[in-house]
Design an enzyme around this catalytic site. Structure first.
Site, short mmCIF file in Angstrom:
data_model
loop_
_atom_site.label_atom_id
_atom_site.label_comp_id
_atom_site.label_asym_id
_atom_site.label_seq_id
_atom_site.Cartn_x
_atom_site.Cartn_y
_atom_site.Cartn_z
N ARG A 91 6.96 -8.23 -5.23
CA ARG A 91 5.87 -7.35 -5.41
C ARG A 91 6.58 -6.16 -6.30
NH1 ARG A 91 4.07 -5.09 0.17
NH2 ARG A 91 3.56 -7.24 0.33
N HIS A 136 9.64 -6.57 -0.56
CA HIS A 136 9.23 -7.22 -1.65
C HIS A 136 9.65 -7.05 -2.80
CE1 HIS A 136 6.30 -9.79 0.90
NE2 HIS A 136 6.13 -8.70 1.70
N ASP A 143 5.78 -13.62 2.50
CA ASP A 143 4.72 -13.71 3.13
C ASP A 143 4.21 -14.96 3.07
OD1 ASP A 143 5.17 -11.03 4.01
OD2 ASP A 143 3.73 -10.20 2.47
N GLU A 201 5.18 -8.42 12.00
CA GLU A 201 4.29 -9.52 11.10
C GLU A 201 4.92 -11.08 11.22
OE1 GLU A 201 2.93 -6.06 7.73
OE2 GLU A 201 4.43 -7.69 7.19
N HIS A 204 6.07 -12.60 7.87
CA HIS A 204 7.12 -11.78 6.94
C HIS A 204 8.59 -12.18 7.10
CE1 HIS A 204 8.12 -7.89 4.83
NE2 HIS A 204 9.22 -8.07 5.40
#
Length: 222
Positions: A91, A136, A143, A201, A204
């Protein structure tokens, strides 16, 4: 002669395109083209409700080490008619900046009912759902979930991807037996293949020995 010139130009442009990735980064499809993916931030279906800055195409980019580790997981799953499905991988920092900017726009809550119904938007920073830096951006965090290849459906994990709430904690108790089993299996297979989970999460995971533990990249996903 024209055909030779065309082929030369094609392969040169292809090579230049591949070289656009930093050293040690790869497109996941070049390592394993059986892994499914659907980048949520390249679509409007995410907690912001619009495509996120930095996502120009639906392609998964990761460090080579992470892609190889996912390939090992996938080989195990395929034998059971299952597959990984990636929601997000590398990301860009500019995407994280987009999240931060959005979080400060308190009145923009059009996706609240679906993604954070029980959390005031003003507390997203405080509760750790939004941060100015993301693992990320180091290229070794993913994810993901698991898909049943016979049905084409994602396994029921008890809460959707990117749901901001305790329901997404890996060991949340108020879900069904099958949902708990699915979360446990995903967690187990990822840990056994070199990943470490995240406490808040279920989807993740980060490669334990990530090659860029202190570097946050900002190149586009294209």
């Amino acid at each position: 002669m024209k055909n030779l010139i065309f082929l030369f130009a094609f392969f040169f442009s292809l090579s230049a395109y591949n070289q656009s990735l930093p050293n040690k980064f790869v497109f996941l499809s070049d390592v394993d083209d059986t892994i499914l993916y659907e980048l949520k931030y390249f679509s409007n279906h995410n907690f912001i409700g619009k495509k996120i800055d930095g996502y120009l195409t639906n392609k998964v980019i990761l460090t080579n080490e992470t892609a190889l580790a996912l390939k090992k997981v996938q080989q195990i799953l395929l034998k059971k008619n299952l597959s990984l499905k990636i929601f997000d991988a590398y990301r860009p920092q500019q995407s994280v900046n987009h999240f931060v900017k959005w979080a400060k726009e308190i009145d923009d809550t059009k996706m609240k009912n679906e993604f954070y119904p029980d959390v005031p938007k003003s507390e997203l920073f405080k509760r750790g759902y939004i941060a100015s830096k993301s693992g990320h951006s180091r290229g070794s965090t993913v994810d993901l979930t698991i898909v049943n290849l016979k049905t084409g459906k994602e396994l029921d994990m008890g809460s959707p991807f990117d749901f901001f709430g305790i329901q997404s904690h890996p060991f949340y108790k108020n879900i069904g037996i099958l949902q708990k089993r699915n979360r446990k299996y995903l967690r187990k297979i990822m840990i056994e293949n070199g990943f470490k989970p995240y406490d808040n999460e279920w989807w993740h995971f980060t490669l334990k020995n990530e090659p860029f533990p202190n570097t946050y990249f900002n190149f586009l996903i294209k």
